[in-house]
Motif scaffolding. Structure first.
Motif, short mmCIF file in Angstrom:
data_model
loop_
_atom_site.label_atom_id
_atom_site.label_comp_id
_atom_site.label_asym_id
_atom_site.label_seq_id
_atom_site.Cartn_x
_atom_site.Cartn_y
_atom_site.Cartn_z
N GLU A 213 27.27 122.44 -51.81
CA GLU A 213 25.88 121.54 -51.45
C GLU A 213 25.36 121.39 -52.88
O GLU A 213 25.07 122.30 -53.72
CB GLU A 213 24.89 122.39 -50.66
CG GLU A 213 25.43 122.53 -49.05
CD GLU A 213 24.71 123.30 -48.30
OE1 GLU A 213 24.01 123.95 -48.91
OE2 GLU A 213 24.82 123.41 -47.19
N TYR A 214 24.62 119.88 -53.06
CA TYR A 214 24.33 119.99 -54.56
C TYR A 214 22.74 118.92 -54.37
O TYR A 214 22.67 118.16 -53.35
CB TYR A 214 25.19 119.01 -55.20
CG TYR A 214 26.50 119.44 -55.64
CD1 TYR A 214 26.75 120.34 -56.65
CD2 TYR A 214 27.78 119.44 -54.58
CE1 TYR A 214 27.75 120.99 -56.82
CE2 TYR A 214 28.77 120.15 -54.98
CZ TYR A 214 28.91 120.94 -55.78
OH TYR A 214 30.06 121.64 -56.26
N LEU B 42 20.49 126.30 -58.06
CA LEU B 42 21.53 125.35 -58.04
C LEU B 42 22.94 125.81 -57.66
O LEU B 42 23.86 125.35 -57.00
CB LEU B 42 21.62 124.16 -59.20
CG LEU B 42 20.33 123.19 -59.14
CD1 LEU B 42 20.42 122.56 -60.54
CD2 LEU B 42 20.29 122.34 -58.10
N ARG B 43 23.11 126.85 -58.56
CA ARG B 43 24.51 127.51 -58.45
C ARG B 43 24.70 127.98 -57.18
O ARG B 43 25.69 127.97 -56.48
CB ARG B 43 24.58 128.64 -59.62
CG ARG B 43 25.96 129.25 -59.49
CD ARG B 43 25.68 130.45 -60.77
NE ARG B 43 25.05 131.56 -60.12
CZ ARG B 43 25.65 132.40 -59.15
NH1 ARG B 43 26.65 132.32 -58.78
NH2 ARG B 43 24.58 133.30 -58.66
N LYS B 44 23.76 128.68 -56.60
CA LYS B 44 24.23 129.33 -55.27
C LYS B 44 24.39 128.12 -54.16
O LYS B 44 25.38 128.47 -53.38
CB LYS B 44 22.71 130.06 -54.69
CG LYS B 44 22.51 131.50 -55.53
CD LYS B 44 21.03 131.90 -55.03
CE LYS B 44 20.88 133.10 -55.79
NZ LYS B 44 19.62 133.92 -55.34
N PRO C 291 15.52 122.06 -59.15
CA PRO C 291 15.49 123.29 -59.02
C PRO C 291 16.22 124.00 -60.24
O PRO C 291 16.94 123.54 -61.14
CB PRO C 291 16.36 123.46 -57.61
CG PRO C 291 16.48 122.27 -57.13
CD PRO C 291 16.38 121.17 -57.92
N ASP C 292 15.93 125.42 -60.49
CA ASP C 292 16.34 125.79 -61.42
C ASP C 292 17.93 126.08 -61.31
O ASP C 292 18.60 126.00 -60.09
CB ASP C 292 15.65 127.32 -61.70
CG ASP C 292 15.96 128.23 -60.30
OD1 ASP C 292 17.12 128.56 -59.99
OD2 ASP C 292 15.02 128.61 -59.97
#
Length: 217
Positions: free
Chosen positions: A185-186, A177-179, A172-173
């Motif tokens: 969660e990763y 990923l940051r959100k 994912p962008d």
């Protein structure tokens, strides 16, 4: 109402009007105009239980969903019976798919129902697992695709071998990923070398939707 999804609350409300869980599921399916058929895995009221290494126990799906767990030993009390309709559906299935979901909070309660593993094992239908996109903090931290698949088979008492495992191989962008990382969660990573040694066929694909869904005209 804290900690409960709308779906659970809606189903509970419908059950109160019917006094029969199986009938409540059928009625909810009709109200929501669901395509296909929803069959409860058991009709017995049960509580999800984790037996901890220190000989204590943790009870309740909501509590367990947020607990710190490491490949826990799980059971249902009192011991439920497999819904005959579910057993028949499994026996008649052309393909069995285990969908993604919270490993210990959502999938485990269904997978550990006594008789389910045996019903899966007796079926000649191919069995596939669609792996989660992200890990859950305190429970599947660091899990890769093959770790999730191994836990699915362990929860089925290693009586069932998966034939296929589907996983996301499109990263994912960074903003997305940051959100998720803000919630602990990763992205679930994959080890191609490890997947190639498994007894199942691992199939990677782009399972992350980059754009918002738009209804057709």
């Amino acid at each position: 109402f804290a900690g409960h999804s709308f779906g659970n609350l809606f189903l509970t409300a419908v059950e109160k009007t019917t006094d029969d869980f199986g009938e409540a599921v059928a009625l909810a399916s009709e109200v929501l105009n669901i395509s296909g058929k929803v069959v409860p895995i058991t009709l017995d009221p049960v509580t999800l239980v984790v037996d901890n290494p220190d000989n204590t126990v943790t009870r309740g799906q909501d509590v367990i969903s947020s607990a710190v767990l490491t490949r826990p030993e799980m059971r249902l009390e009192p011991t439920p019976r497999l819904n005959p309709a579910a057993q028949q559906a499994i026996a008649e299935a052309d393909f069995i798919v285990i969908a993604p979901g919270r490993l210990y909070g959502s999938l485990a309660p269904a997978l550990i129902v006594p008789g389910l593993a045996e019903a899966f094992a007796a079926s000649q239908a191919p069995k596939a697992y669609v792996c989660n996109l992200v890990t859950k903090p305190g429970q599947t931290d660091g899990f890769k695709v093959h770790d999730f698949a191994a836990e699915i088979e362990r929860l089925l008492h290693n009586k069932v071998q998966l034939d296929y495992v589907l996983y996301n191989n499109a990263k994912p962008d960074e903003e997305l990923l940051r959100k998720y990382s803000q919630e602990g969660e990763y992205w679930v990573e994959y080890n191609e070398a490890a997947l190639q040694t498994q007894h199942y066929k691992a199939i990677g694909g782009h399972f992350v939707q980059d754009t918002a869904w738009q209804p057709t005209a």
